[in-house]
Motif scaffolding. Structure first.
Motif, short mmCIF file in Angstrom:
data_model
loop_
_atom_site.label_atom_id
_atom_site.label_comp_id
_atom_site.label_asym_id
_atom_site.label_seq_id
_atom_site.Cartn_x
_atom_site.Cartn_y
_atom_site.Cartn_z
N ILE A 175 0.84 -1.19 0.00
CA ILE A 175 0.00 0.00 0.00
C ILE A 175 0.89 1.25 0.00
O ILE A 175 1.80 1.38 0.82
CB ILE A 175 -0.94 0.01 1.22
CG1 ILE A 175 -1.78 -1.26 1.24
CG2 ILE A 175 -1.82 1.26 1.19
CD1 ILE A 175 -2.64 -1.45 0.01
N SER A 254 -4.07 -0.13 -4.66
CA SER A 254 -2.95 -0.13 -3.71
C SER A 254 -2.52 1.29 -3.33
O SER A 254 -1.51 1.47 -2.66
CB SER A 254 -1.76 -0.90 -4.29
OG SER A 254 -1.34 -0.32 -5.50
N LYS A 256 -3.49 4.70 -1.34
CA LYS A 256 -4.39 5.25 -0.31
C LYS A 256 -4.13 6.73 -0.15
O LYS A 256 -3.04 7.14 0.27
CB LYS A 256 -4.19 4.53 1.03
CG LYS A 256 -5.24 4.94 2.07
CD LYS A 256 -5.09 4.14 3.35
CE LYS A 256 -4.06 4.76 4.25
NZ LYS A 256 -4.51 6.07 4.80
N LEU A 262 -9.51 2.47 1.80
CA LEU A 262 -9.12 1.40 0.89
C LEU A 262 -10.34 0.54 0.57
O LEU A 262 -11.27 0.43 1.38
CB LEU A 262 -8.03 0.53 1.52
CG LEU A 262 -6.64 1.16 1.66
CD1 LEU A 262 -5.72 0.24 2.47
CD2 LEU A 262 -6.05 1.44 0.29
#
Length: 372
Positions: A175, A254, A256, A262
């Protein structure tokens, strides 16, 4: 013996003398040809005039020649046409058309000069009457057409087929955090533009690299976009017959952004979705550089994951506060963060932009919000 310079000068002098003699001869030939040609042309014209027959017994062929006016005479011809009632007026001073309920009466008044024969005058008047009647009928047709406006039709903009490439890629499990700048939230605009409000569980996600080539040969992209597959639960506003609906997502799964959520598999959300309707097509048509063609890969779309989705965990929904911050009744139903800390996403803990509701309370609030 002449030296080299004298020989060269002699050669050039003789060459120039020959050119001058040739130039004088050419001028003499041209003058002679022009003189002879003029004489021949004059002779041909004279022979043609001499041989052409001279006739003085030309009969009347209907040709009307101008006459010196002597006495003014008015001839009147009346024609009757028992067709549909029509009233027209021709602008010509010599023509007048009237109509009544019994039929159309065309009266032609023609002021002409005295001709040598009565037959010529009558024939002239008949020709004028026919032309005037035709003009009146033509004007009537035009006016009748103008009184019936063509039907007005409206069509939605049609987007060209850009053949944009959508290449599916693997979703990155790492992420990436990114700071984001958001435009001011407008509740009125959101309500006006939202077409479908529903709850559902994410059953699949697909991520794509999107790219295209513009008219100048420049390559745009690749850009990471996603499509969310959702099993539809409750519908709070709008309508859909689909049990599974595809939602276009304008970012990578992926990635944020600050203050956003998310999107995860097997997670329940409430979605504020927009349709690919005439407004969407008009916006796309106004921006020819936008060639994502997301309408080919999804059923509806969302603009982001801050205010367009509301995660639901253990019956507790996390909601962007712009929807209810000015609604005292809605604020009174909000739950303290400390009481539901185990049922809210980590993204909601790090920002003060969210309110928390029991799903059943939020359902009532959303239905009231969109009821108008």
């Amino acid at each position: 013996m002449k030296n080299y310079d004298e020989r060269i000068e002699s050669i050039f002098r003789k060459y120039n003398e020959k050119l001058e003699a040739k130039r004088r001869k050419s001028a003499l030939v041209r003058r002679t040809v022009f003189s002879v040609s003029g004489c021949c042309a004059a002779a041909i014209v004279g022979i043609f005039v001499w041989k052409m027959p001279h006739r003085t017994d030309i009969t009347d062929s209907g040709l009307i020649l101008p006459q010196e006016p002597t006495t003014s005479v008015t001839d009147e011809v009346t024609t009757v046409n028992t067709t549909a009632p029509v009233t027209t007026s021709d602008r010509a001073d010599t023509t007048k058309t009237t109509a009544s309920a019994n039929g159309t009466s065309t009266t032609v008044r023609n002021t002409a000069t005295t001709a040598k024969t009565t037959d010529t005058a009558v024939r002239t008047t008949e020709m004028t009457a026919a032309a005037s009647t035709s003009a009146a009928q033509h004007e009537t047709t035009i006016r009748s057409t103008e009184t019936t406006p063509p039907p007005v039709t409206t069509t939605e903009p049609v987007l060209p087929d850009y053949n944009t490439e959508w290449n599916e890629v693997e979703i990155d499990h790492m992420i990436k955090q990114m700071s984001a700048m958001y435009k001011p939230f407008s509740l009125e605009e959101t309500i006006r533009e939202t077409d479908l409000v529903f709850s559902g569980t994410v059953i699949g996600r697909k991520e794509y690299e999107v790219q295209w080539t513009d008219d100048k040969g420049e390559i745009w992209g690749p850009y990471r976009n996603g499509v969310i597959e959702v099993r539809v639960g409750d519908i709070y506003y709008g309508h859909t017959d689909k049990e599974i609906i595809r939602i276009y997502y304008p970012n990578s799964f992926s990635l944020k952004n600050t203050g956003s959520f998310l999107i995860n598999d097997n997670q329940e959300y409430i979605f504020m979705a927009n349709a690919f309707d005439a407004d969407f097509l008009a916006k796309k048509a106004a921006n020819p550089n936008d060639r994502f063609e997301q309408h080919k890969h999804a059923d509806v779309y969302i603009n982001g994951s801050r205010s367009d989705i509301m995660p639901v965990t253990n019956g507790i929904a996390s909601v962007f506060n712009g929807y209810f911050k000015d609604n005292e009744e809605a604020l009174s139903k909000a739950l303290p963060k400390e009481e539901v800390i185990d049922s809210i996403p980590d993204e909601a803990l790090s920002a003060n932009w969210f309110l928390f509701y029991r799903k059943e309370d939020l359902t009532e609030l959303l239905m009231e919000l969109f009821s108008g």
